[in-house]
Design an enzyme around this catalytic site. Structure first.
Site, short mmCIF file in Angstrom:
data_model
loop_
_atom_site.label_atom_id
_atom_site.label_comp_id
_atom_site.label_asym_id
_atom_site.label_seq_id
_atom_site.Cartn_x
_atom_site.Cartn_y
_atom_site.Cartn_z
N GLY A 180 -0.55 4.77 -0.96
CA GLY A 180 -1.71 5.29 -0.24
C GLY A 180 -1.37 6.45 0.67
O GLY A 180 -0.24 6.96 0.67
N GLN A 181 -2.34 6.86 1.49
CA GLN A 181 -2.17 8.06 2.32
C GLN A 181 -0.98 7.91 3.27
O GLN A 181 -0.15 8.80 3.38
CB GLN A 181 -3.44 8.35 3.14
CG GLN A 181 -3.40 9.73 3.79
CD GLN A 181 -4.30 9.87 5.02
OE1 GLN A 181 -4.85 8.89 5.53
NE2 GLN A 181 -4.46 11.09 5.49
N ILE A 214 -0.58 -1.69 -6.06
CA ILE A 214 -1.49 -2.48 -6.90
C ILE A 214 -1.66 -1.79 -8.25
O ILE A 214 -1.42 -0.58 -8.36
CB ILE A 214 -2.87 -2.70 -6.25
CG1 ILE A 214 -3.47 -1.36 -5.79
CG2 ILE A 214 -2.80 -3.69 -5.11
CD1 ILE A 214 -4.93 -1.44 -5.41
N TYR A 221 -15.75 -1.98 8.94
CA TYR A 221 -14.37 -1.50 9.12
C TYR A 221 -13.88 -1.84 10.53
O TYR A 221 -12.80 -2.41 10.71
CB TYR A 221 -14.35 0.00 8.87
CG TYR A 221 -13.00 0.67 9.00
CD1 TYR A 221 -11.99 0.46 8.07
CD2 TYR A 221 -12.75 1.58 10.03
CE1 TYR A 221 -10.78 1.11 8.16
CE2 TYR A 221 -11.53 2.23 10.13
CZ TYR A 221 -10.55 1.99 9.20
OH TYR A 221 -9.34 2.65 9.31
N GLY A 248 0.84 -1.21 0.00
CA GLY A 248 0.00 0.00 0.00
C GLY A 248 0.87 1.25 0.00
O GLY A 248 0.53 2.26 0.61
C1 AKB Z 1 -11.37 6.53 8.76
O1 AKB Z 1 -11.94 7.61 9.01
O2 AKB Z 1 -11.92 5.56 8.23
C2 AKB Z 1 -9.92 6.40 9.16
C3 AKB Z 1 -9.77 5.89 10.55
C4 AKB Z 1 -9.94 6.77 11.70
O3 AKB Z 1 -9.49 4.74 10.73
N1 AKB Z 1 -9.26 7.67 9.01
#
Ligand code: AKB
Length: 317
Positions: free
Chosen positions: A11-12, A35, A143, A8
């Protein structure tokens, strides 16, 4: 000398972490894993090796690990919270099936692994203020569920097989280099871009909603410091609370206004983002990280705002 693979890397976090690691360990010792469709460019491409590394393709990553004699993997592949909520199966495939691949490769090749967790690993039943290190984690988002699983699976690989897994729970990360994509905390980055471009900002998060945030230089230090920490001192392994600042939208708005008095913000609350934000803690207690590996952030809202406005103004000029 370590040989490091960053998965990654465009990425950020990865785009800045890869360059920081190259500065510490040497360009040739840090492989930028990316990727298709997110190829490295510019200095990231030119300064060191780069390889395609899709976490869902374990065999390809194993070949890269062997080719470069990798001993440390920073596994940054993940979908952020809002995108994950809209693509739950993909979030699981990348976050958890991908993690299995990385942990198995680490076990077979003797690698240490860093896989970030998040404030998203907490949920509405978690104590909201100064959230302790060890407490209730019942997230309501896919998440968060994948982040709790990440912490537990990483701990299991350490306890069962001795794989050197370590990680932190990142708050919202604010950076002036690579923008985030699809997170709940993204507003705290977007607001600076609007201010520097002279645009009004529409805030998707309601006034009074506190979340932990962190400036990217501190987040990068956390990654390196934890991976360099003396293992004997680590009572915890995966999912260290780290914190440096907590604010609600009105506070960051007023801080920016000190430097850009004409800047204006209005609220237009996004229901999904708000429901996620409302389920996350207001602030974390990071005592364990401070005690076990000397975590000590340097930026607060004031100093971050000065730096963000200065760097973005120079870049966007
Ligand atoms: C999100 O907002 O999904 C992320 C985190 C806090 O994990 N920046």
């Amino acid at each position: 000398m370590k040989n490091i693979l960053v998965i990654g890397a465009t990425g950020q976090i990865g785009s800045e972490l890869t360059m920081k690691l190259r500065g510490i360990y040497g360009n040739e010792h840090v492989v930028a894993g990316y990727i298709r469709g997110a190829e490295p460019k510019g200095i990231l491409l030119e300064s060191g090796p780069a390889e395609i590394c899709d976490v869902t393709d374990g065999a390809a990553i194993d070949a890269v690990v062997k080719k470069y004699h990798i001993d440390t993997i920073y596994n940054l592949a993940a979908l952020l919270s809002v995108v994950a909520e809209n693509k739950p199966m993909l979030a699981w495939k990348i976050g958890i099936d991908g993690l299995w691949n990385i942990l198995e490769i680490a076990r077979e090749n003797g690698c240490a692994v860093f896989t970030p967790s998040s404030i998203g690993s907490f949920g509405p039943e978690t104590p909201r203020d100064q959230t302790p290190q060890d407490t209730t984690q019942r997230p309501r988002t896919i998440y968060g569920i994948s982040k709790v699983t990440t912490e537990l699976l990483s701990d299991w690989y350490f306890n069962k097989y001795g794989v050197d897994t370590r990680s932190v729970r990142f708050p919202g990360l604010i950076s002036n280099v690579t923008p985030p994509g699809g997170g709940t905390t993204d507003y705290a980055v977007d607001i600076y871009y609007a201010a520097v471009k002279g645009q009004d900002f529409i805030c998707p998060i309601a006034e009074g909603t506190y979340m932990d945030m962190m400036y990217m230089p501190d987040a990068l230090n956390a990654c390196v410091q934890l991976m360099e920490a003396n293992p004997v001192r680590l009572a915890h392994r995966n999912g260290f609370n780290i914190a440096s600042m907590s604010f609600e939208p009105g506070e960051i708005y007023r801080e920016i206004q000190k430097h850009r008095p004409d800047f204006r913000m209005q609220y237009q609350v996004d229901a999904l983002k708000q429901s996620i934000a409302s389920s996350w803690p207001n602030s974390l207690d990071d005592t364990c990280a401070r005690n076990e590996w000397d975590w000590n952030p340097t930026f607060n809202l004031e100093s971050m705002t000065v730096d963000m406005l200065e760097k973005l103004s120079a870049r966007l000029a």
